[in-house]
Design a protein around this motif. Sequence first.
Motif, short mmCIF file in Angstrom:
data_model
loop_
_atom_site.label_atom_id
_atom_site.label_comp_id
_atom_site.label_asym_id
_atom_site.label_seq_id
_atom_site.Cartn_x
_atom_site.Cartn_y
_atom_site.Cartn_z
N ALA A 236 -23.55 9.42 2.11
CA ALA A 236 -22.96 8.62 1.55
C ALA A 236 -23.60 7.26 1.73
O ALA A 236 -24.42 7.25 2.62
N GLU A 237 -23.02 6.09 1.14
CA GLU A 237 -23.62 5.05 1.31
C GLU A 237 -22.57 4.27 2.10
O GLU A 237 -21.34 4.25 1.72
N VAL A 238 -22.60 3.51 3.23
CA VAL A 238 -21.66 3.01 3.97
C VAL A 238 -21.28 1.60 3.21
O VAL A 238 -22.22 0.82 2.98
N THR B 293 -18.67 -8.24 10.92
CA THR B 293 -17.51 -7.66 11.77
C THR B 293 -16.19 -7.78 11.48
O THR B 293 -15.99 -8.93 11.05
N GLY B 294 -15.45 -6.94 11.68
CA GLY B 294 -14.00 -6.70 11.65
C GLY B 294 -13.51 -6.39 10.02
O GLY B 294 -12.38 -6.36 9.94
N ARG B 295 -14.50 -6.14 9.09
CA ARG B 295 -14.57 -5.75 7.92
C ARG B 295 -14.28 -4.15 7.65
O ARG B 295 -14.75 -3.64 8.57
N GLN B 296 -13.30 -3.80 6.94
CA GLN B 296 -13.10 -2.20 6.70
C GLN B 296 -14.29 -1.95 6.04
O GLN B 296 -14.55 -2.32 4.91
N LEU B 297 -14.90 -0.48 6.53
CA LEU B 297 -15.86 -0.16 5.94
C LEU B 297 -15.48 1.41 5.39
O LEU B 297 -14.59 1.91 5.64
N GLY B 298 -16.41 1.66 4.15
CA GLY B 298 -15.94 2.98 3.62
C GLY B 298 -17.13 3.85 3.23
O GLY B 298 -18.20 3.26 3.61
N LEU B 299 -17.08 4.96 2.71
CA LEU B 299 -18.26 5.87 2.60
C LEU B 299 -18.20 6.20 0.99
O LEU B 299 -17.31 6.93 0.48
N LEU B 300 -19.42 5.75 0.22
CA LEU B 300 -19.31 5.90 -1.39
C LEU B 300 -20.16 7.30 -1.43
O LEU B 300 -21.41 7.37 -1.09
#
Length: 188
Positions: free
Chosen positions: A43-45, A62-69
């Motif tokens: 995935a791409e973070v 920093t502090g932002r929510q990250l996802g997995l594409l």
Amino acid sequence: MWKYLIPLAFLATPLAAQEGPFSEGSEARSWNLAWEEPAFFEAEVVDMLCEVAGDCDNACATGRQLGLLRAADGVLTYPNKNNQGIFTGAAVDLQPFCGMQVEVDGLMIEDEYVGATNVYLVQRIREVGVDEWTTANGWTDAWAEQQPEAAAQDGRWYRNDPRVMAEINGDGYLGTGETWQEAWDVTR
């Protein structure tokens, strides 16, 4: 009598044993959560606010929510837990990989009945093409660096976190404004 026990034995089988479409190659440890399945994928973070709402000014900060594409199907997967026993998010562990192509191994939660779909528990992560894995367990260390005085105290982190204590002092243990004894008193 045995004919009734066999179907009951099937019902007692933990749902955690399910094999999903990304289970091949996964070495994830089960947490025995309902509807969990091992999941290993590329995935791409990505920064979730940037990806979903187009708010990209502070992407990967920093502090932002990250996802997995996910590379296999383009589905945005929500990594809401890391590999620690406490239910902490995975953003701290994914932060160094933001904007990169990675491989992740962990547990996918899929339960459309309650609306949990593509919820991911990251156990380990690595950049594509790199052999060594990083265990996703950095939340408490990052917290201790940010809260050194609280980390030096005895007890669980949340009993010492000044942000948590400020909320409790302001709104009570259950957000009711009462002391915890009053909030839990079921006799009144």
